[in-house]
Design an enzyme around this catalytic site. Structure first.
Site, short mmCIF file in Angstrom:
data_model
loop_
_atom_site.label_atom_id
_atom_site.label_comp_id
_atom_site.label_asym_id
_atom_site.label_seq_id
_atom_site.Cartn_x
_atom_site.Cartn_y
_atom_site.Cartn_z
N SER A 26 14.04 22.48 -33.48
CA SER A 26 15.25 23.22 -33.11
C SER A 26 15.60 23.06 -31.64
O SER A 26 16.42 23.79 -31.11
CB SER A 26 15.06 24.71 -33.43
OG SER A 26 13.99 25.25 -32.68
N ASN A 112 7.67 34.67 -31.94
CA ASN A 112 8.56 35.65 -32.58
C ASN A 112 9.15 36.63 -31.57
O ASN A 112 10.36 36.86 -31.53
CB ASN A 112 7.82 36.41 -33.68
CG ASN A 112 7.32 35.48 -34.77
OD1 ASN A 112 7.65 34.30 -34.77
ND2 ASN A 112 6.54 36.00 -35.70
N HIS A 158 57.87 44.36 -39.16
CA HIS A 158 58.14 43.46 -40.30
C HIS A 158 58.88 42.20 -39.82
O HIS A 158 59.62 41.57 -40.59
CB HIS A 158 58.97 44.14 -41.39
CG HIS A 158 58.46 45.50 -41.77
ND1 HIS A 158 57.65 45.71 -42.86
CD2 HIS A 158 58.62 46.71 -41.17
CE1 HIS A 158 57.36 47.01 -42.92
NE2 HIS A 158 57.92 47.63 -41.90
N SER A 279 55.72 15.58 -29.11
CA SER A 279 55.45 14.92 -30.38
C SER A 279 55.42 13.42 -30.14
O SER A 279 56.17 12.90 -29.31
CB SER A 279 56.55 15.27 -31.38
OG SER A 279 56.60 14.29 -32.39
N LYS A 285 60.72 17.36 -29.12
CA LYS A 285 59.77 18.45 -29.33
C LYS A 285 58.99 18.84 -28.09
O LYS A 285 58.59 18.00 -27.29
CB LYS A 285 58.74 18.04 -30.42
CG LYS A 285 59.32 17.87 -31.79
CD LYS A 285 59.80 19.18 -32.41
CE LYS A 285 58.65 20.08 -32.82
NZ LYS A 285 57.83 19.49 -33.87
N GLU A 292 48.63 27.53 -30.69
CA GLU A 292 48.21 27.17 -32.04
C GLU A 292 46.70 26.92 -32.11
O GLU A 292 46.04 27.29 -33.07
CB GLU A 292 48.96 25.93 -32.51
CG GLU A 292 50.44 26.17 -32.72
CD GLU A 292 51.20 24.88 -32.94
OE1 GLU A 292 51.56 24.60 -34.09
OE2 GLU A 292 51.42 24.13 -31.97
N GLN A 324 15.71 31.17 -37.34
CA GLN A 324 15.96 30.08 -36.40
C GLN A 324 17.42 29.62 -36.47
O GLN A 324 17.95 29.07 -35.51
CB GLN A 324 15.02 28.91 -36.70
CG GLN A 324 15.21 27.73 -35.79
CD GLN A 324 14.08 26.73 -35.91
OE1 GLN A 324 12.97 27.00 -35.50
NE2 GLN A 324 14.35 25.58 -36.51
N LYS A 327 21.02 30.78 -33.94
CA LYS A 327 21.58 30.42 -32.64
C LYS A 327 22.88 29.61 -32.69
O LYS A 327 23.84 29.96 -31.99
CB LYS A 327 20.53 29.70 -31.79
CG LYS A 327 19.65 30.68 -31.06
CD LYS A 327 18.21 30.23 -31.01
CE LYS A 327 17.26 31.32 -31.45
NZ LYS A 327 16.59 31.05 -32.73
#
Ligand code: ARG
Length: 458
Positions: A26, A112, A158, A279, A285, A292, A324, A327
């Site tokens: 790891s 541990n 709304h 773009s 554009k 985003e 383990q 992480k």
């Protein structure tokens, strides 16, 4: 990985199957714990001297060598390698340097309690860094709000035009969720700040190590109460993942609104060139990619939070190797959230709001509630006032015109006791300024809001 590996448990005689080593190693995922682990080792070396496992001299020699190793790590002269994880790599290195004395470092300690300690230290640091970054987004919101105190914009519910507000009010509506995020992260930090070290593998420390000393050396607020719980507890990682996910989600909501406001249909926002993209095909554009991407990245944080939640499901008490896998999700959430926060801070410095466009969206239908309120001040029950203005609004929709114009087309009795004059006298600013209660849109209320925000940032 093709070769077999020696491991640090057992007599070192048998070797690990390469297929097991491939999922067991790891170092790649726990390398970010190196500094925290070194700090833990230094404190532990001192504590071993205090409880008599090491002589004072041995304890000092060991701690000094670890301090030196930490310095070498910090300036890049030493990079953890060779062990199955970062904790093993550090222990091996110190043993290579000091021989038997290095071999005494792990007395009474297990990976541990060691891993849990280093992980908590690292998460506390992530929390501190994240809070600092969030502060700069908040500062950006406050700066813009101050500049836009007299800019009016429709509010939306709304996604339909609702009532007029100050743009500063809209901006500050994103300040307070971030303030709650900071509050939440600080509460989480307090829970993270519980020391597992001294719990050993599962049952505690056999040499009477001073855990309070370890806690104060490492900056923990308290020591854990139960060794079994302590080595298997990852609630703190989940708490952090949740706290950071909320930040990511709040930024995602802000992003969504910035994206909508950037469309030509709204046209409320101008992005500075270096913060927008074009773009490859359409020369016309200018895209709000920053927002985003922030919105898109929040998905990852939520996904990683879920994977942590599922990780602990069904685990018995104490340490299980599954842990383990805790992480990578935390590093991903921390990294992505901080990057998004930094991007949003930059965005807030570089977007310009188009007040004129906002003003032209403030059609007089946004004053419908005001009209009803005029009748309320004349003693009419609100529900009755509402019905009168509703008739007017319906008329306006049918004629496709504003409320003021519709009122001039209708017989005066049909809107009584509302008069044409009442309607003509209503203004956007008047509607905004009537809301003087705390949390409202009046300038005085917003100035109060800004003063409170500034006090929090100071
Ligand atoms: N790299 C491991 C982890 O992060 C170390 C713990 C190994 N402990 C054990 N009892 N095998 O969880």
């Amino acid at each position: 990985m093709t070769d077999t590996k020696q491991h640090l448990w057992g007599g070192g005689s048998s070797e690990m199957h390469p297929a097991l080593a491939a999922i067991s190693d790891s170092l790649g995922q726990d390398a970010p714990l190196a500094d925290a682990d070194l700090r833990g080792c230094i404190a532990y070396a001192k504590a071993l001297g205090k409880c008599g496992v090491l002589t004072d001299e041995e304890s000092t020699t060991l701690a000094d060598a670890l301090v030196k190793l930490r310095e070498e790590f910090t300036d890049g002269r030493w990079i953890p390698s060779g062990g199955e994880d970062v904790h093993t790599a550090i222990e091996q290195e110190i043993t290579d340097r000091l021989g038997d004395l290095g071999g005494r470092l792990h007395t009474g300690r297990s990976r541990n309690d060691q891993v849990a300690t280093a992980f908590r230290l690292a998460v506390m640091e992530e929390i501190d860094g994240l809070i600092q970054a969030i502060r700069s987004v908040q500062q950006g919101l406050v700066n813009q709000a101050q500049n836009e105190l007299d800019t009016f914009v429709p509010s939306y519910t709304h996604l339909q035009r609702a009532q007029p507000i100050r743009l500063a009010h809209w901006l500050m509506a994103y300040f307070w969720p971030l303030e709650r995020d900071i509050e939440r992260l600080l509460q989480i930090r307090t829970r993270v700040s519980t020391l597992p070290l001294g719990s050993g593998a599962v049952s505690g420390h056999p040499f009477g190590i001073d855990r309070d000393f370890l806690a104060s050396e490492l900056g923990f607020e308290r020591v854990s109460e139960n060794s079994l719980d302590s080595v298997g507890d990852r609630d703190f990682a989940i708490d952090f993942a949740f706290g950071a996910s909320m930040v990511a989600l709040h930024l995602s909501r802000l992003s969504e609104e910035l994206i909508i406001w950037s469309s030509s249909e709204f046209g409320y926002i101008q992005w500075r060139d270096d913060l927008a993209t074009g773009s490859s095909l359409m020369p016309n554009k200018k895209n709000p990619d920053l927002a985003e991407l922030v919105r898109g990245r929040s998905a990852q944080a939520v996904g990683d939070l879920v994977s942590l939640l599922v990780l602990i499901k069904g685990l018995p008490s104490s340490y299980q190797r599954d842990l383990q896998e805790d992480k990578p999700p935390v590093w991903r959430i921390a990294g992505a959230t901080k990057a998004s926060v930094n991007a949003m801070a930059a965005a807030l410095e570089g977007i310009r709001f188009k007040g004129e466009k906002m003003g032209s969206a403030l059609t007089d239908d946004t004053l419908a509630t005001e009209m009803a309120d005029v009748l309320v001040t004349r003693g009419l029950p609100f529900r009755q006032a509402y019905r009168i203005v509703s008739r007017l609004a319906k008329e306006a929709r049918e004629r496709d015109c504003g409320l003021k114009e519709a009122a001039t087309q209708l017989p005066a009795e049909s809107i009584e006791p509302l008069t044409i004059d009442d309607i003509q006298n209503l203004t956007i600013e008047g509607a905004i300024e009537r809301r003087t209660t705390p949390g409202g849109t009046a300038k005085s209320a917003i100035e109060l809001q800004l003063a409170k925000a500034q006090a929090l940032l100071a």
